[in-house]
Design a protein around this motif. Structure first.
Motif, mmCIF file in Angstrom:
data_model
loop_
_atom_site.group_PDB
_atom_site.id
_atom_site.type_symbol
_atom_site.label_atom_id
_atom_site.label_comp_id
_atom_site.label_asym_id
_atom_site.label_seq_id
_atom_site.Cartn_x
_atom_site.Cartn_y
_atom_site.Cartn_z
ATOM 1 N N GLN A 35 30.852 64.576 51.882
ATOM 2 C CA GLN A 35 29.609 64.868 53.025
ATOM 3 C C GLN A 35 30.477 65.721 54.035
ATOM 4 O OE1 GLN A 35 29.264 60.437 53.913
ATOM 5 N NE2 GLN A 35 29.644 61.068 56.076
ATOM 6 N N VAL A 69 31.847 70.898 45.478
ATOM 7 C CA VAL A 69 31.557 69.616 46.195
ATOM 8 C C VAL A 69 31.842 68.518 45.198
ATOM 9 C CG1 VAL A 69 29.990 68.649 47.702
ATOM 10 C CG2 VAL A 69 30.114 71.137 47.605
ATOM 11 N N GLN A 73 20.880 71.821 40.880
ATOM 12 C CA GLN A 73 21.311 71.025 41.921
ATOM 13 C C GLN A 73 20.523 70.573 42.972
ATOM 14 O OE1 GLN A 73 24.816 73.063 43.301
ATOM 15 N NE2 GLN A 73 25.598 73.428 41.389
ATOM 16 N N SER A 127 28.261 74.845 48.263
ATOM 17 C CA SER A 127 29.047 74.388 49.227
ATOM 18 C C SER A 127 28.854 74.729 50.600
ATOM 19 C CB SER A 127 30.644 74.850 48.946
ATOM 20 O OG SER A 127 30.622 76.264 48.660
ATOM 21 N N ARG A 146 25.168 64.613 52.149
ATOM 22 C CA ARG A 146 26.174 63.873 51.186
ATOM 23 C C ARG A 146 25.724 64.173 49.586
ATOM 24 N NH1 ARG A 146 27.494 57.569 51.827
ATOM 25 N NH2 ARG A 146 25.308 57.317 50.986
ATOM 26 N N GLN A 147 26.819 64.735 48.909
ATOM 27 C CA GLN A 147 26.591 64.909 47.638
ATOM 28 C C GLN A 147 26.692 63.546 46.799
ATOM 29 O OE1 GLN A 147 27.182 65.135 44.164
ATOM 30 N NE2 GLN A 147 28.864 66.529 43.912
ATOM 31 N N ALA A 172 21.036 65.868 43.763
ATOM 32 C CA ALA A 172 22.639 66.192 44.089
ATOM 33 C C ALA A 172 22.774 65.557 45.650
ATOM 34 C CB ALA A 172 23.061 67.587 43.966
ATOM 35 N N TRP A 173 21.660 65.701 46.331
ATOM 36 C CA TRP A 173 21.928 65.676 48.001
ATOM 37 C C TRP A 173 21.314 64.731 48.586
ATOM 38 C CZ3 TRP A 173 25.976 68.581 48.694
ATOM 39 C CH2 TRP A 173 26.142 69.747 47.946
#
Lengths: 203, 168
Positions: free
Chosen positions: A49, A44, A94, A188, A178-179, A98-99
């Motif tokens: 997103q 990703v 992560q 993913s 959204r990353q 990350a998000w």
């Protein structure tokens, strides 16, 4: 901070509110699953997103009191082909930086927040505190550490919502992830489990 | 799964007993759990459906769901090697959506130490049947699985098969 919250207390209070309006209810435990799949398994890219939609059944209101967030680096598509999930995902590193996330009620296209996206840490009211690891590794979820060699990223949000949220029958919600890390991440496929009770109206 | 939820076990149990007493029954409870067989998950993504048959002498009040997953070395693990779904075979009620799909087990089941406590009790009729769907989700990590429905047997006098859920 230590606090006590019991979903059952809240559920009974909500049932009393229904009853006071002349609606008698039958509660049944239930979990809705929302899947957010990024198109490229295990990769990703920053800014990418993806969106998933949650439709509440038409025969009952849903009392949402807790959420689990689970992620892996391969598609989740049972009961069809299930690939071997490859090593490499690390939910510990992560999440949650990350998000970022957005929630929208599609009945009136209304977002649940002012900003376009909010970071998961701000979901503490909705998702609880993010914890990595596996509950069976330790009886105290707040002390868990990831199991070595675990090839699945996962997150636990063990706290209940301060107040359950009533998701009405037939309502549709859109969740966008959204990353926002600086590099690619491998988680993913994201599964959000919405735990709660369905309230079937008896009259 | 939060430890504070254990308070709910007591609240729910009391409320179910009270619901029966208000209907004029004498009600007694006995802590109980119904497990599946010990299932060795296959190396292919195939289902291994199980059925739990409830004893005909009592209503079973389910308060929590527990899953135990051991790897090949017998070490308890809790990675999502297993998909799970639970369904009331008599009413057709399934505990999770989407229907017919086994989802990662730890999303809807806890460990013995941290059971997945339901937000409200679920009542199973005497002689009822629970279908437990198990499926390998990750062929790289296989395990031996037992699913436990935790709660209590509810004996009533006179005997009844009628289900009374707690009032508000």
């Amino acid at each position: 901070m230590q606090y006590v919250t019991t979903p059952y207390f809240h559920l009974q209070a909500i049932r009393r509110a229904y009853r006071d309006k002349g609606l008698f209810t039958l509660p049944k435990p239930f979990t809705y699953l929302l899947k957010v799949n990024f198109p490229t398994p295990g990769n990703v890219t920053p800014g990418e997103q993806a969106t998933g939609r949650l439709l509440i059944d038409s025969d009952s209101d849903f009392i949402w009191y807790r959420t689990s967030w689970y992620a892996q680096n391969a598609p989740f598509d049972p009961p069809g082909s299930i690939a071997t999930v490859t090593e490499g995902s690390s939910w510990e590193t992560q999440r949650p930086a990350a998000w970022e996330m957005a929630i929208r009620d599609l009945r009136d296209n209304r977002a649940w927040h002012v900003e376009q996206f909010i970071e998961p840490i701000l979901f503490s009211g909705w998702l609880g505190v993010a914890l990595a690891g596996t509950p069976q590794a330790d009886s105290n979820l707040e002390d868990v550490t990831p199991v070595a060699g675990s090839d699945l990223g996962m997150g636990h949000f063990p706290n209940a919502l301060p107040e359950p949220i009533i998701l009405g029958a037939s309502t549709l919600y859109e969740f966008t992830l959204r990353q926002r890390a600086t590099g690619a991440v491998t988680d993913s496929t994201h599964l959000f489990a919405f735990h709660g009770a369905r309230l079937f109206k008896l009259n | 799964m939060h430890q504070d939820y254990s308070l709910d076990l007591k609240l729910m149990a009391d409320d179910v007993l009270l619901a029966y007493r208000r209907q004029g029954f004498k009600a007694y409870s006995e802590e109980f759990r119904y497990p599946t067989d010990r299932v060795v998950m296959p190396g292919t993504p195939d289902a291994r459906p199980q059925q739990i048959n409830f004893q005909p002498d009592s209503i079973f009040v389910q308060l929590a769901t527990i899953i135990s997953i051991a790897n090949a070395a017998g070490v308890m693990t809790f990675t999502s090697t297993v998909g799970l779904q639970i369904r009331d075979a008599d009413t057709g009620y399934q505990f999770n959506a989407p229907v017919g799909i086994e989802i990662p087990a730890q999303l809807i089941a806890g460990s013995s130490a941290e059971p997945f406590i339901l937000p409200c009790p679920y009542l199973w009729r005497p002689g009822g049947r629970c279908q437990v769907g198990l499926r390998t989700l990750n062929t790289a990590q296989l395990g031996t699985v037992i699913v436990d429905l935790y709660g209590f047997k509810l004996y009533t006098q006179p005997f009844t098969r009628q289900l009374y859920y707690p009032e508000h």
